[in-house]
Design an enzyme around this catalytic site. Structure first.
Site, PDB file in Angstrom:
ATOM      1  N   ARG A   1       5.314  12.870   5.812  1.00  0.00           N
ATOM      2  CA  ARG A   1       5.320  14.221   6.330  1.00  0.00           C
ATOM      3  C   ARG A   1       6.706  14.725   6.011  1.00  0.00           C
ATOM      4  O   ARG A   1       6.727  16.083   5.916  1.00  0.00           O
ATOM      5  CB  ARG A   1       5.116  14.322   7.746  1.00  0.00           C
ATOM      6  CG  ARG A   1       6.105  13.452   8.570  1.00  0.00           C
ATOM      7  CD  ARG A   1       5.634  12.953  10.227  1.00  0.00           C
ATOM      8  NE  ARG A   1       4.640  11.951   9.858  1.00  0.00           N
ATOM      9  CZ  ARG A   1       4.006  11.307  11.023  1.00  0.00           C
ATOM     10  NH1 ARG A   1       4.352  11.568  12.145  1.00  0.00           N
ATOM     11  NH2 ARG A   1       2.847  10.521  10.858  1.00  0.00           N
TER      12      ARG A   1
ATOM     13  N   LYS B   1       7.980  -2.366   6.834  1.00  0.00           N
ATOM     14  CA  LYS B   1       6.333  -2.481   7.210  1.00  0.00           C
ATOM     15  C   LYS B   1       6.175  -4.085   7.023  1.00  0.00           C
ATOM     16  O   LYS B   1       6.953  -4.794   6.543  1.00  0.00           O
ATOM     17  CB  LYS B   1       5.611  -2.153   6.071  1.00  0.00           C
ATOM     18  CG  LYS B   1       5.333  -0.609   6.332  1.00  0.00           C
ATOM     19  CD  LYS B   1       4.334  -0.216   5.354  1.00  0.00           C
ATOM     20  CE  LYS B   1       3.935   1.249   5.210  1.00  0.00           C
ATOM     21  NZ  LYS B   1       3.363   1.800   6.511  1.00  0.00           N
TER      22      LYS B   1
HETATM   23  N1  BES Z   1       1.541   5.481   4.118  1.00  0.00           N
HETATM   24  C1  BES Z   1       1.565   5.270   5.668  1.00  0.00           C
HETATM   25  C2  BES Z   1       0.228   5.429   6.179  1.00  0.00           C
HETATM   26  C3  BES Z   1      -0.793   4.499   5.811  1.00  0.00           C
HETATM   27  C4  BES Z   1      -1.056   3.309   6.598  1.00  0.00           C
HETATM   28  C5  BES Z   1      -1.809   4.576   4.651  1.00  0.00           C
HETATM   29  C6  BES Z   1      -1.962   2.571   6.268  1.00  0.00           C
HETATM   30  C7  BES Z   1      -2.859   3.943   4.532  1.00  0.00           C
HETATM   31  C8  BES Z   1      -3.061   2.761   5.263  1.00  0.00           C
HETATM   32  C9  BES Z   1       2.384   6.129   5.991  1.00  0.00           C
HETATM   33  O1  BES Z   1       3.656   6.364   5.362  1.00  0.00           O
HETATM   34  C10 BES Z   1       3.090   5.553   7.259  1.00  0.00           C
HETATM   35  O2  BES Z   1       3.518   4.435   7.229  1.00  0.00           O
HETATM   36  N2  BES Z   1       2.665   6.162   8.563  1.00  0.00           N
HETATM   37  C11 BES Z   1       3.197   5.628   9.695  1.00  0.00           C
HETATM   38  C12 BES Z   1       3.756   6.726  10.638  1.00  0.00           C
HETATM   39  C13 BES Z   1       4.080   6.261  11.965  1.00  0.00           C
HETATM   40  C14 BES Z   1       5.396   5.534  11.599  1.00  0.00           C
HETATM   41  C15 BES Z   1       4.199   7.289  12.722  1.00  0.00           C
HETATM   42  C16 BES Z   1       1.850   4.718  10.395  1.00  0.00           C
HETATM   43  O3  BES Z   1       0.652   5.213  10.003  1.00  0.00           O
HETATM   44  O4  BES Z   1       2.165   3.845  10.887  1.00  0.00           O
HETATM   45 ZN    ZN Z   2       5.254   5.147   5.559  1.00  0.00          ZN
END
Ligand code: BES
Ligand code: ZN
Ligand code: ZN
Length: 496
Positions: free
Chosen positions: A351, A277
């Site tokens: 997931r 990230k």
């Molecule tokens: N933990 C994150 C989701 C999240 C993002 C929670 C911002 C709270 C605030 C999750 O694991 C994630 O990174 N999801 C990705 C999915 C994508 C790669 C399909 C996302 O939301 O960008």
């Molecule tokens: Zn994630």
């Protein structure tokens, strides 16, 4: 804070502070307020007539009684317009008054409960306690400077006038206290940093609960999860030095009650892994175990309230980090269900660990499975942070959740789960991919999970928005919120 209910009349009750509420611009003081006013020779009504207290929502006026009443101080607090009054407003008012009293440096206060509008005294008592305890929550664990200046209310006495109402009110006070304490426990876990709240720390918490409430507990190490065939959970866990743990807590085993499975995402820190990230805001990803915290909080409350249900709490817990051992985009994983997944992004790890958690949960042949997860940023884009995304394959279960939501004020919003969305995660080399498009991301995450619950009634709550917030709300201070605990406990209380 210690909270107790006792039989007493407000105008004759000696205390440091007596809290009194009023709706906006009443013709004259009503109920308890009018009796205290009478005992105080009309001081309160004079003040209101002068316009010095209007009863607007969030208005607080502190008065010193100078020995004219057994109470040393009176706090007049406004409730806003009568026609807008509901339990959510009431929780907010309790919180506001509590914060005011705390900030005055007082350690104790009293409040006389009476029925108002269409609400009974016992339901108002529970909501008052909820607003008060949740609104005065503070996370101070790591503050070392100025600790002596931290203010805290130690005691609240709820005054009940009729002897025959006392037991009812006491029961609901207990209910409100247990549930709010469970929410605060979940908040502590979410607010705790990831160098303290590790998967092992979640295990320790779960073990303590198992001991105190005689719950069953089983903790699988990553090697054991591997032997069982949890290829998705293991893939995420193997990139971190901090050992992952697959936790299973069980309340009321073998007692013939309905079985419900709760699965909580327990990513104690989500860096994104190899699909790392951006660093801006990454600190927030310590809250990626909020689903796990909600499951622990719900089980704690359910055990304390001795709810007649067989509950299984499943928490796949691990960090998601990049390393030489981390899983990679392009990897193909074999899940516990036997289905295979092509990894497109290692940041869609929730997931993956949930898929094995859900499959494991089916072993218990539950009447329903509910998972809670900070699953997608897309859900925050879609709904903001006031509301959870609600997905489900069973209308009756969805309805139960919506009813619990209406009662608790924990908002949910139904999202679709149409088959068409599955097209987004079709893979050329495996059964499916872990990522589709950015568009519809929250639904795609949910569609992925739906492949692991077979025909079992199931609800997925995407709590990425409300799990932690950056601005104070009426009875939810900023930071970890404990989202989901009140909603789920209400669902369990009402389960028939
Ligand atoms: N933990 C994150 C989701 C999240 C993002 C929670 C911002 C709270 C605030 C999750 O694991 C994630 O990174 N999801 C990705 C999915 C994508 C790669 C399909 C996302 O939301 O960008
Ligand atoms: Zn994630
Ligand atoms: Zn995550």
């Amino acid at each position: 804070m210690e909270i107790r209910a006792e039989l007493a009349k407000a105008e004759r009750h000696p205390c440091e502070l007596l809290l009194l509420f009023s709706f906006e611009s009443p013709e004259r003081p009503e109920g308890v307020l009018s009796r205290v006013d009478e005992a105080w020779k009309g001081v309160i009504s004079a003040l209101m007539k002068q316009g010095d207290f209007k009863g607007e929502s969030d208005e607080c006026r502190l008065l010193h009684t100078q020995g004219a009443l057994p109470a040393r101080r009176i706090l007049l607090a406004g409730l806003g317009k009568k026609e807008d009054f509901d339990l959510e407003k009431w929780r907010g008012a309790a919180s506001k008054a509590g914060q005011f009293i705390r900030d005055c440096g007082l350690k104790t206060f009293s409040f006389a409960i009476e029925r108002m509008e269409r609400f009974s005294d016992e339901e108002l008592a529970e909501s008052f306690v909820t607003g008060l305890l949740l609104g005065t929550y503070q996370y101070t664990e790591y503050k070392t400077v100025g600790r002596d200046k931290i203010k805290e209310i130690m005691e609240m006495v709820l005054l009940v006038e009729q002897a025959e109402r006392l037991k009812l009110v006491q029961d609901r006070v207990k209910m409100g206290t247990v549930i709010s304490d469970a929410v605060c426990m979940a908040r502590d876990l979410v607010n705790g940093p990831s160098n303290s709240i590790t998967p092992a720390a979640l295990v320790e918490k779960a073990r303590r609960m198992a001991n105190v409430y005689s719950m069953g507990i089983q903790v699988l190490e990553v090697s054991e999860a591997d032997t069982l065939g949890m290829g998705a959970f293991v893939a995420v866990a193997k990139g971190s030095q901090e050992p992952g743990k697959f936790i299973v807590l069980e309340h009321n085993r073998d007692r013939g009650f309905d079985t419900l499975v709760l699965v909580g995402k327990g990513i104690t820190f989500d860096s994104g892994g190899i699909s790392i990230k951006p660093s801006d805001g990454m600190e927030r990803m310590k809250d990626d175990m909020s689903g796990a915290a909600a499951v622990l909080g719900t089980l704690e409350a359910a055990a304390q309230l001795q709810l007649p249900l067989h509950l299984i709490g499943i928490i796949p817990a691990t960090e998601n980090l990049p390393s030489g051992k981390a899983y990679k985009p392009g990897d193909i994983l074999k899940t516990l269900s036997g289905q295979t997944v092509e990894v497109i992004s290692t940041d869609a790890e929730g997931r993956l660990i949930l898929s094995d958690g859900l499959t494991y949960g089916l072993r218990y042949k539950p009447k329903a499975v509910i998972d809670l997860a900070t699953l997608t940023g897309a859900c925050v884009v879609a709904l903001g942070d006031y509301v959870m995304g609600l997905f489900g394959n069973d209308e009756a279960l969805v309805k139960r959740i919506e009813e619990a939501s209406a009662k608790t004020g924990e908002k949910v919003w139904r999202m679709p789960l149409w088959d068409e969305y599955f097209d987004y995660i079709k893979s050329d080399v495996a059964d499916f991919k872990n990522v589709g498009t950015r568009a519809g991301g929250a639904i795609i995450g949910a569609i992925f999970l739906s492949k692991f619950v077979e025909k079992t009634p199931w609800v997925h709550l995407d709590i990425a928005g409300p799990a932690s917030i950056t601005k104070d709300r009426p009875y939810i201070p900023k930071g970890g919120t404990g989202a989901g605990v009140r909603l789920l406990v209400q669902l369990l209380r009402d389960w028939k």
